[in-house]
Design a protein around this motif. Structure first.
Motif, PDB file in Angstrom:
ATOM      1  N   GLU A 111      43.927  13.606 -11.237  1.00 17.65           N
ATOM      2  CA  GLU A 111      44.269  13.384  -9.928  1.00 17.65           C
ATOM      3  C   GLU A 111      45.401  12.516  -9.643  1.00 17.65           C
ATOM      4  O   GLU A 111      45.854  11.771 -10.115  1.00 17.65           O
ATOM      5  CB  GLU A 111      42.899  12.995  -9.285  1.00 17.65           C
ATOM      6  N   LYS A 125      45.915  10.181  -7.500  1.00 14.19           N
ATOM      7  CA  LYS A 125      45.720   9.042  -7.404  1.00 14.19           C
ATOM      8  C   LYS A 125      45.489   8.172  -8.702  1.00 14.19           C
ATOM      9  O   LYS A 125      45.482   7.164  -8.901  1.00 14.19           O
ATOM     10  CB  LYS A 125      44.581   8.636  -6.638  1.00 14.19           C
ATOM     11  N   GLU A 126      45.466   8.929  -9.880  1.00 16.18           N
ATOM     12  CA  GLU A 126      45.139   8.576 -11.091  1.00 16.18           C
ATOM     13  C   GLU A 126      46.498   8.424 -12.099  1.00 16.18           C
ATOM     14  O   GLU A 126      47.463   9.355 -11.981  1.00 16.18           O
ATOM     15  CB  GLU A 126      44.281   9.323 -11.964  1.00 16.18           C
ATOM     16  N   LYS A 158      36.628   6.863 -18.144  1.00 10.35           N
ATOM     17  CA  LYS A 158      37.515   5.717 -18.203  1.00 10.35           C
ATOM     18  C   LYS A 158      38.544   5.714 -19.340  1.00 10.35           C
ATOM     19  O   LYS A 158      39.598   5.107 -19.376  1.00 10.35           O
ATOM     20  CB  LYS A 158      36.918   4.580 -17.858  1.00 10.35           C
ATOM     21  N   GLN A 180      43.321   3.834 -11.541  1.00 10.83           N
ATOM     22  CA  GLN A 180      43.519   4.259 -10.061  1.00 10.83           C
ATOM     23  C   GLN A 180      44.941   3.565  -9.956  1.00 10.83           C
ATOM     24  O   GLN A 180      45.228   2.363  -9.847  1.00 10.83           O
ATOM     25  CB  GLN A 180      42.514   3.577  -8.935  1.00 10.83           C
ATOM     26  N   ARG A 181      45.886   4.443  -9.531  1.00 19.56           N
ATOM     27  CA  ARG A 181      47.315   4.019  -9.516  1.00 19.56           C
ATOM     28  C   ARG A 181      47.624   2.695  -8.539  1.00 19.56           C
ATOM     29  O   ARG A 181      48.004   1.742  -8.856  1.00 19.56           O
ATOM     30  CB  ARG A 181      48.275   5.061  -9.260  1.00 19.56           C
ATOM     31  N   GLU A 182      46.960   2.782  -7.348  1.00 18.61           N
ATOM     32  CA  GLU A 182      47.323   1.797  -6.275  1.00 18.61           C
ATOM     33  C   GLU A 182      46.669   0.627  -6.773  1.00 18.61           C
ATOM     34  O   GLU A 182      47.189  -0.599  -6.636  1.00 18.61           O
ATOM     35  CB  GLU A 182      46.916   2.192  -4.972  1.00 18.61           C
TER      36      GLU A 182
END
Length: 129
Positions: free
Chosen positions: A54, A56-57, A90, A118-120
């Motif tokens: 995704e 965001k990943e 994960k 999660q990137r952020e």
């Protein structure tokens, strides 16, 4: 995370350059270095699954278990083959094999694990270190 296809495979052929040699990493020989091989395998694993994550990943390398079996001189072509062999929410596990294309000798093989993050949140973790 989207559904990942176990068994998905990616191949890449590269020519060994001076920048990838043992000598470039502080050694004495004009042969492909283990650090360069690990980096090339890691990049290809990340490329294999990047479109399946995704937005965001992302993934980060967390474990490397490889055997460097034979020298490969500068100027020689190698084929890197990575395959996704296990996945959960994960953690992703890849097999990797690198062959010298001149004589089809396996010069490097093993497994690589990448964590899905999660990137952020990961960026924040870096900034707070």
């Amino acid at each position: 995370m989207m559904h990942l296809l176990i068994g998905a495979e990616q191949k890449k052929t590269i020519i060994v350059t001076n920048e990838q040699t043992d000598e470039a990493w502080g050694g004495s020989f004009h042969v492909l270095s283990s650090p360069a091989l690990i980096g090339s395998v890691e990049m290809l694993c990340a490329e294999l699954i990047c479109d399946q994550l995704e937005a965001k990943e992302t993934t980060v390398g967390v474990k490397f278990d490889f055997l460097h079996l034979a020298p490969t001189p500068t100027g020689r072509a190698i084929e890197i083959i990575v395959k996704l062999v296990e996945a959960d929410e994960k953690m992703l596990t890849f097999s990797a094999e690198v062959k010298d294309t001149k004589n089809n000798t396996v010069v490097f093989k093993g497994f690589h694990k990448r964590a899905v993050v999660q990137r952020e949140l990961f960026i924040q973790k870096i900034l707070n270190t």
